[in-house]
Design a protein around this motif. Structure first.
Motif, mmCIF file in Angstrom:
data_model
loop_
_atom_site.group_PDB
_atom_site.id
_atom_site.type_symbol
_atom_site.label_atom_id
_atom_site.label_comp_id
_atom_site.label_asym_id
_atom_site.label_seq_id
_atom_site.Cartn_x
_atom_site.Cartn_y
_atom_site.Cartn_z
ATOM 1 N N ASN A 15 0.903 -1.101 0.024
ATOM 2 C CA ASN A 15 -0.020 0.051 0.051
ATOM 3 C C ASN A 15 0.755 1.273 0.026
ATOM 4 O OD1 ASN A 15 -2.445 -1.163 0.082
ATOM 5 N ND2 ASN A 15 -2.400 -1.560 2.246
ATOM 6 N N PRO A 16 0.457 2.228 -0.744
ATOM 7 C CA PRO A 16 1.363 3.467 -0.731
ATOM 8 C C PRO A 16 1.440 4.087 0.644
ATOM 9 C CG PRO A 16 -0.132 3.301 -2.699
ATOM 10 C CD PRO A 16 -0.447 2.348 -1.946
ATOM 11 N N TRP A 17 2.263 4.851 0.866
ATOM 12 C CA TRP A 17 2.454 5.669 1.938
ATOM 13 C C TRP A 17 1.971 5.169 3.503
ATOM 14 C CZ3 TRP A 17 5.216 9.866 2.368
ATOM 15 C CH2 TRP A 17 4.850 10.477 3.395
ATOM 16 N N VAL A 18 2.513 3.849 3.294
ATOM 17 C CA VAL A 18 2.433 2.896 4.735
ATOM 18 C C VAL A 18 3.814 2.606 5.149
ATOM 19 C CG1 VAL A 18 1.942 1.022 5.564
ATOM 20 C CG2 VAL A 18 0.183 2.333 4.083
ATOM 21 N N GLU A 19 4.296 2.533 6.524
ATOM 22 C CA GLU A 19 5.411 2.327 6.972
ATOM 23 C C GLU A 19 5.548 0.837 7.122
ATOM 24 O OE1 GLU A 19 7.848 4.507 10.112
ATOM 25 O OE2 GLU A 19 6.536 3.312 11.129
ATOM 26 N N TYR A 20 6.644 0.115 6.331
ATOM 27 C CA TYR A 20 6.611 -1.124 6.514
ATOM 28 C C TYR A 20 8.035 -1.566 7.276
ATOM 29 C CZ TYR A 20 2.857 -2.094 3.257
ATOM 30 O OH TYR A 20 1.829 -2.277 2.669
ATOM 31 N N GLU A 21 8.056 -2.555 7.576
ATOM 32 C CA GLU A 21 9.251 -3.275 8.076
ATOM 33 C C GLU A 21 9.052 -4.900 7.694
ATOM 34 O OE1 GLU A 21 10.045 -3.505 12.483
ATOM 35 O OE2 GLU A 21 7.832 -3.613 12.858
ATOM 36 N N PHE A 22 10.398 -5.328 7.441
ATOM 37 C CA PHE A 22 10.390 -6.779 6.677
ATOM 38 C C PHE A 22 11.279 -7.483 7.530
ATOM 39 C CE2 PHE A 22 9.493 -3.603 3.342
ATOM 40 C CZ PHE A 22 8.361 -4.092 2.741
ATOM 41 N N ARG A 23 11.112 -8.952 7.363
ATOM 42 C CA ARG A 23 11.917 -10.005 7.938
ATOM 43 C C ARG A 23 11.814 -11.219 7.234
ATOM 44 N NH1 ARG A 23 8.882 -12.621 13.350
ATOM 45 N NH2 ARG A 23 7.431 -13.618 12.014
ATOM 46 N N VAL A 24 12.909 -11.761 6.905
ATOM 47 C CA VAL A 24 12.886 -13.151 6.178
ATOM 48 C C VAL A 24 13.214 -14.404 6.998
ATOM 49 C CG1 VAL A 24 14.529 -14.202 4.098
ATOM 50 C CG2 VAL A 24 14.281 -11.532 4.450
ATOM 51 N N VAL A 25 12.506 -15.444 6.500
ATOM 52 C CA VAL A 25 12.470 -16.764 7.065
ATOM 53 C C VAL A 25 13.100 -17.573 6.168
ATOM 54 C CG1 VAL A 25 11.113 -18.576 8.213
ATOM 55 C CG2 VAL A 25 10.360 -16.019 8.558
ATOM 56 N N ALA A 26 14.029 -18.454 6.506
ATOM 57 C CA ALA A 26 14.408 -19.773 5.536
ATOM 58 C C ALA A 26 13.854 -20.891 5.775
ATOM 59 C CB ALA A 26 16.039 -19.460 5.657
ATOM 60 N N ALA A 27 14.007 -21.794 4.852
ATOM 61 C CA ALA A 27 13.471 -23.122 5.105
ATOM 62 C C ALA A 27 14.476 -24.118 4.414
ATOM 63 C CB ALA A 27 11.964 -23.315 4.549
ATOM 64 N N ASN A 28 14.511 -25.413 5.066
ATOM 65 C CA ASN A 28 15.042 -26.658 4.271
ATOM 66 C C ASN A 28 14.168 -27.726 4.311
ATOM 67 O OD1 ASN A 28 15.619 -27.477 6.867
ATOM 68 N ND2 ASN A 28 17.706 -26.781 6.826
ATOM 69 N N LEU A 29 14.961 -28.686 4.050
ATOM 70 C CA LEU A 29 13.972 -30.003 4.074
ATOM 71 C C LEU A 29 13.788 -30.363 5.162
ATOM 72 C CD1 LEU A 29 16.099 -32.193 1.252
ATOM 73 C CD2 LEU A 29 14.060 -30.758 0.945
ATOM 74 N N ILE A 30 14.298 -29.869 6.310
ATOM 75 C CA ILE A 30 13.962 -30.437 7.488
ATOM 76 C C ILE A 30 12.892 -29.574 8.355
ATOM 77 C CG2 ILE A 30 14.807 -30.623 9.982
ATOM 78 C CD1 ILE A 30 17.531 -31.392 8.762
ATOM 79 N N GLY A 31 12.809 -28.552 7.899
ATOM 80 C CA GLY A 31 11.577 -27.698 8.599
ATOM 81 C C GLY A 31 12.204 -26.065 8.139
ATOM 82 N N ILE A 32 11.035 -25.117 8.958
ATOM 83 C CA ILE A 32 11.124 -23.605 8.621
ATOM 84 C C ILE A 32 12.092 -23.176 9.786
ATOM 85 C CG2 ILE A 32 9.789 -21.587 8.743
ATOM 86 C CD1 ILE A 32 7.539 -23.171 7.554
ATOM 87 N N GLY A 33 12.884 -22.305 9.719
ATOM 88 C CA GLY A 33 13.737 -21.800 10.778
ATOM 89 C C GLY A 33 13.111 -20.596 11.329
ATOM 90 N N GLU A 34 13.978 -20.272 12.262
ATOM 91 C CA GLU A 34 13.575 -18.693 12.855
ATOM 92 C C GLU A 34 13.483 -17.696 12.108
ATOM 93 O OE1 GLU A 34 12.650 -18.366 15.834
ATOM 94 O OE2 GLU A 34 12.431 -20.655 16.497
ATOM 95 N N PRO A 35 12.748 -16.778 12.188
ATOM 96 C CA PRO A 35 12.776 -15.437 11.450
ATOM 97 C C PRO A 35 13.934 -14.558 11.683
ATOM 98 C CG PRO A 35 11.244 -15.038 13.067
ATOM 99 C CD PRO A 35 11.685 -16.564 13.250
ATOM 100 N N SER A 36 14.416 -13.693 10.768
ATOM 101 C CA SER A 36 15.610 -12.857 10.967
ATOM 102 C C SER A 36 15.202 -11.677 11.739
ATOM 103 C CB SER A 36 16.109 -12.128 9.456
ATOM 104 O OG SER A 36 14.902 -11.343 9.223
ATOM 105 N N SER A 37 16.038 -10.851 12.256
ATOM 106 C CA SER A 37 15.598 -9.699 12.956
ATOM 107 C C SER A 37 14.967 -8.704 12.018
ATOM 108 C CB SER A 37 16.882 -9.012 13.426
ATOM 109 O OG SER A 37 17.499 -9.918 14.475
#
Length: 969
Positions: A637-659
């Motif tokens: 959405n325009p003119w909205v304050e966002y922050e992002f994080r990234v989550v990694a996954a492998n064949l074993i499962g989904i890991g903890e999100p980044s800061s």
């Protein structure tokens, strides 16, 4: 030096311990007793090198080593004293102590000439103190006691010479002056005193060119000058350094004090005297010296005969101290065995004659210090009483063992060993060490047995025996092996051994070098009796090196294994927003730990102030593989304050999100979302009310958000528009006196922001406000229904509907005596023209009025009508109810009821009868009760029942076992 009446020789020595002494010097006033303290077992005193015979002079006495002199006098007792202390271990001497007598003789009884000076000149009055001993202080009396001369910028009293200096004489200085010298007494002597041209400063009082200054003392430098005008005195260092911060200037700055003098304070100091006519400078070098002070003392030594003894003492001082040594008060002779070198003393091949008290003496021209120590020489035969051989020594086959042999002996003995009764010969496996211990390598079963150590020196022979037991070695049969596991699995690391069963065995496990605490970490680690290690529910933190350690009393061995734990990836790192537009954001990041399983994909999540937690967002590419570390987030959405994080996954499962990344706001864009639920209506006369639902902040697409409201009469072409600048507004009211009531308008609401205008909502029809009804209802009637209810009816007002639509009527009811504004209000809806008013009081007069209403308000009220509620029914029930029954008849009798004054008259009675079945509720039978009214004068009632029950009235026959309930009211 100690002060006047001070003591000396402070330290004490316990009985049979070597003495240790210090000393000082003492000033005594004539006639006062002198005391020297020397607390040792046996001591004697020397004066000027000669022994003092305490028994031959009644003035001398010893008190616990202290020398007490009664009635001391200068001729007999002044001099240098030294204490000589002795006990069975030797003799030492103290430092020298000087006894001096403080005195101050009288001034000579001669008059002094009057001193005449011109006003503005400088002047010096000499004190000339009489003969004395000890430190003096000086002061001057002006005219008569107690008027003392106050020192200031003009006047200065030197504490070195006692002279009084007046830099510039004024007329007020004329008078008699007396110099006062103080020690233990004082004496005065008078002198007399009477415009001069200006002249440059002349320094009359100055410090020496060289001032030796002891460490830690307070250095005083005097400097004063005569001159006209009065000179100012300042101090500085000639080397450009700042004066010490601790330095203090006194009175007219003529005295500079430097307390706690240290090496860094030494240097060339200058006193500057100046006035308008010139300046003069006096210089002097402060040199630093320090008495000796120990930095390394000697201590007592116990040495075996024929050993080597070395002592070293060190002292600081300036100039550097020199050293000498004393043994039992005398200087030890330097021989081949005894080596003396400055602060070092060494004795080779110590003999019994070397035993005694030794003193290291450090001295320079400013002082002398002593350090004492005892040398004890030991000469004994071998003794095993406190150092027996170990009773049993254990060793494994193939191992190495050392059997210690450490008897007490002086000199050092020679050693031999026996096995059983046989002399033990040294070979490549068996060695006798230098300290006498026996060393056996590559041990075999045949080495087991008893061993005896024999020690011999000049003073005797002694032996001690112990046993050597040889055990089978411990061997690891099944070692732990390295493994590769997944998070959540459970494994067993084996550790199985064979060992000598006569020995206790202990298993321990370490993880990455730290001992595993099975009680604290029991949720994951467990060890069985055989030594195996079980790890349950493995986590990433359990990856590392595991070591099984096995220990018996004869050996210790270990086996290790590495554990690799595969799990979901660790959090990605350094999530960065590289670029943003109005609907996209370019992200980049670094991969985190893959935890031994390659990362297969990344997912991007976003959070805004308006979202509930983190939400997955759409990206380009849509699927981010494990080798991609950038992505573009779309659909923002325009003119909205966002922050992002990234989550990694492998064949074993989904890991903890980044800061989370930093917070960034998307760019502005035209608004796209229009207000929902546009409607309106109502309001006051001449108003058009338009309402809508506000657009959420996250959908406003930019700052400066507001609304555009457009409306026109239904069927016309041109739109009227207005701007509502508040993003939170949800209502607009258009007011115009010419606005026809309840007229239809087409309405639409648009949006705008800093980027421009957006679209409008769909058109809807809204009616303008109505007018209130202008006529009152007619033909209002009211009648009482009961003691609590009345009914009111009315006819609609005579009015054309286009002037005020009627949505209903409002009935107001209030009791006589009450205020109309507190009336009870009842509203009807639609065309209803009557209603019931309930919950009223019985036998009470009420007023009722009716008026019409619509959305604009209420119309005028009708004229009020009156109605009185009926009296309430009798409150008492019939009494003495008696009834008789047969198969076909019931006869019921009761007493008549008389109504009270505030109750309505009794007009009859009501008899009720109900049939109750034993097993079924009456509601299931379709029959509950039956009633019958009786005239008021009847007090007997007869009911004829058919033989088979109410078959003539009821659809069923009376069942057997039924009963009847009768009542009368």
């Amino acid at each position: 030096c100690c002060g006047i009446l001070g003591g000396c020789c402070e330290s004490l020595v316990a009985i049979l311990n070597p003495p240790s002494l210090t000393s000082c010097c003492v000033f005594k006033a004539p006639g006062a007793p002198a005391e020297f303290n020397c607390g040792v077992l046996c001591c004697r005193w020397k004066l000027n090198g000669s022994s003092i015979d305490v028994g031959m002079d009644y003035r001398y006495s010893l008190l616990e080593g202290s020398l007490l002199i009664n009635n001391p006098n200068k001729s007999q007792d002044a001099g240098t004293y030294q204490c000589v202390a002795t006990n069975p271990f030797g003799t030492i001497v103290s430092r020298e102590a000087k006894l001096q007598f403080a005195y101050l003789e009288n001034f000579k009884t001669r008059s002094r000439s009057t001193v005449s000076v011109r006003q503005g000149q400088g002047m010096v009055l000499l004190c000339g103190p009489p003969p004395h001993s000890g430190e003096l202080t000086y002061a001057w009396i002006f005219n008569e006691y107690p008027s003392f001369v106050q020192q200031d910028s003009r006047r200065f009293v030197s504490q070195e010479t006692g002279n009084l200096y007046i830099a510039k004489v004024e007329s007020s200085d004329a008078g008699n002056y007396t110099c006062v010298v103080t020690n233990t007494g004082d004496q005065q002597q008078g002198a007399g005193a009477t415009h001069a041209p200006q002249y440059e400063p002349k320094i009359e009082v100055q410090f020496p060119e060289t001032v030796p200054s002891a460490k830690g003392t307070t250095v005083k430098l005097e400097c004063f000058a005569l001159g006209n005008p009065v000179p100012t005195i300042s101090w500085r260092r000639a080397d450009g350094k700042q004066l010490p911060r601790k330095a203090r200037r006194h009175r007219s700055s003529g005295l500079l004090e430097i307390p706690n003098f240290q090496q860094e304070d030494a240097g060339l100091y200058e006193c500057v005297a100046e006035n308008v006519r010139g300046r003069n400078v006096a210089r002097g070098q402060l040199t630093f010296y320090a008495q000796p002070s120990w930095t390394q003392r000697i201590s007592d030594v116990r040495a075996a005969i024929e050993e080597r003894v070395s002592w070293e003492c060190r002292a600081s001082g300036r100039p550097k101290p020199s050293y000498r040594w004393l043994k039992d008060w005398g200087a030890p002779a330097a021989t081949g065995r005894v080596q003396l070198e400055q602060g070092s003393l060494s004795i080779a091949n110590v003999s019994l004659s070397d035993a005694g008290m030794y003193q290291c003496v450090a001295e320079n021209r400013h002082g002398v210090i002593f350090a004492s120590a005892e040398l004890s020489v030991i000469a004994i035969g071998p003794d095993f009483s406190k150092t027996l051989l170990k009773k049993i020594t254990l060793v494994k086959v193939g191992g190495e063992v050392i059997i210690e042999c450490k008897p007490k002996a002086s000199p050092r003995p020679t050693y031999s060993w026996k096995k059983g009764k046989d002399i033990l010969r040294e070979n490549e496996r068996i060695t006798v060490l230098e300290d006498g211990s026996l060393r056996i390598v590559n041990v075999t079963k045949s080495d087991a047995g008893s061993y005896t150590c024999v020690a011999t020196n000049h003073f005797g022979t002694a032996s001690s025996t112990g046993s050597l037991l040889v055990k089978d070695p411990t061997r690891v049969m099944v070692s732990p092996f390295s493994m590769d596991v997944t998070v959540g699995e459970s494994i067993v690391l084996p550790c199985q051994v064979s060992h000598d069963h006569s020995l206790d065995i202990v298993f321990t496990w370490t993880f990455n070098g730290h001992l595993i605490d099975f009680e604290k970490d029991g949720d994951h680690f467990e060890r069985d009796s055989a030594g195996d290690l079980m790890i349950r529910s493995i986590q990433l933190k359990h990856a590392g090196k595991y070591v099984c350690m096995v220990q018996t009393s004869v050996d210790k061995l270990s086996a290790a294994a590495d554990l690799i734990v595969r799990g979901p990836p660790g959090p990605p790192e350094a999530v960065t927003i590289d670029e943003v537009t109005d609907t996209t954001a370019q992200l980049s990041w670094r991969p985190g730990a893959d935890n031994h399983s390659p990362i297969t994909m990344y997912v991007v999540q976003a959070r805004t102030p308006f979202s509930v937690g983190w939400q997955a967002v759409s990206t380009v590419p849509e699927v981010i593989d494990g080798r991609t570390f950038t992505a573009t987030v779309v659909g923002l959405n325009p003119w909205v304050e966002y922050e992002f994080r990234v989550v990694a996954a492998n064949l074993i499962g989904i890991g903890e999100p980044s800061s989370p990344s930093e917070k960034r706001r998307t760019e502005e864009a035209l608004p796209e979302v229009t207000p929902a639920n546009v409607s309106g209506g109502g309001g006051s006369k001449s108003e058009l009310v338009i309402t809508w639902e506000t657009v959420p902040e996250e959908l406003q697409n930019g700052g400066g958000f507001g609304y555009v409201v457009a409306f026109r009469p239904l069927g016309t072409v041109s739109w009227m528009q207005t701007v509502v600048a508040s993003p939170d507004a949800a209502r607009y009211v258009f007011r115009n006196e010419s606005l026809p009531p309840f007229s239809p308008y087409e309405v639409k609401v648009g949006v705008y922001n800093n980027k421009g205008e957006g679209s409008f909502s769909p058109v809807t029809v809204v009616y303008s406000a109505e007018e209130e009804p202008t006529r009152a209802p007619t033909t209002v009637l009211a009648r009482s229904l009961s003691a609590s209810d009345v009914e009111v009816s009315w006819a609609p007002p005579w009015e054309n509907q286009h002037k005020g639509r009627i949505q209903g009527y409002e009935v107001r009811c209030w009791r006589h005596g009450e205020k109309e504004e507190n009336a009870k209000r009842i509203r009807t809806v639609g065309n209803q023209t009557s209603t019931r008013v309930s919950n009223l009081r019985g036998n009470a007069l009420y007023h009722l009025a009716v008026r019409a209403y619509n959305t604009a308000g209420t119309g005028p009220s009708s004229a009020a009508v009156n109605v009185t509620t009926k009296k309430p029914p009798p409150s008492q029930p019939p009494g003495n109810i008696v009834w008789n029954s047969s198969d076909s008849k019931i006869i019921l009798n009761w007493d008549q009821v008389k109504a009270l004054d505030n109750e309505s008259e009794v007009r009859g009675y009501k008899v009720s009868i109900s049939m109750v079945l034993p097993s079924f509720p009456s509601s299931e039978l379709g029959y509950s009760s039956k009633s019958r009214a009786c005239p008021v004068y009847v007090s007997t009632f007869s009911l004829q029942l058919p033989p088979a029950g109410f078959h003539s009235c009821l659809p069923w026959k009376r069942p057997k076992g039924c009963s009847w309930l009768l009542g009368c009211r």
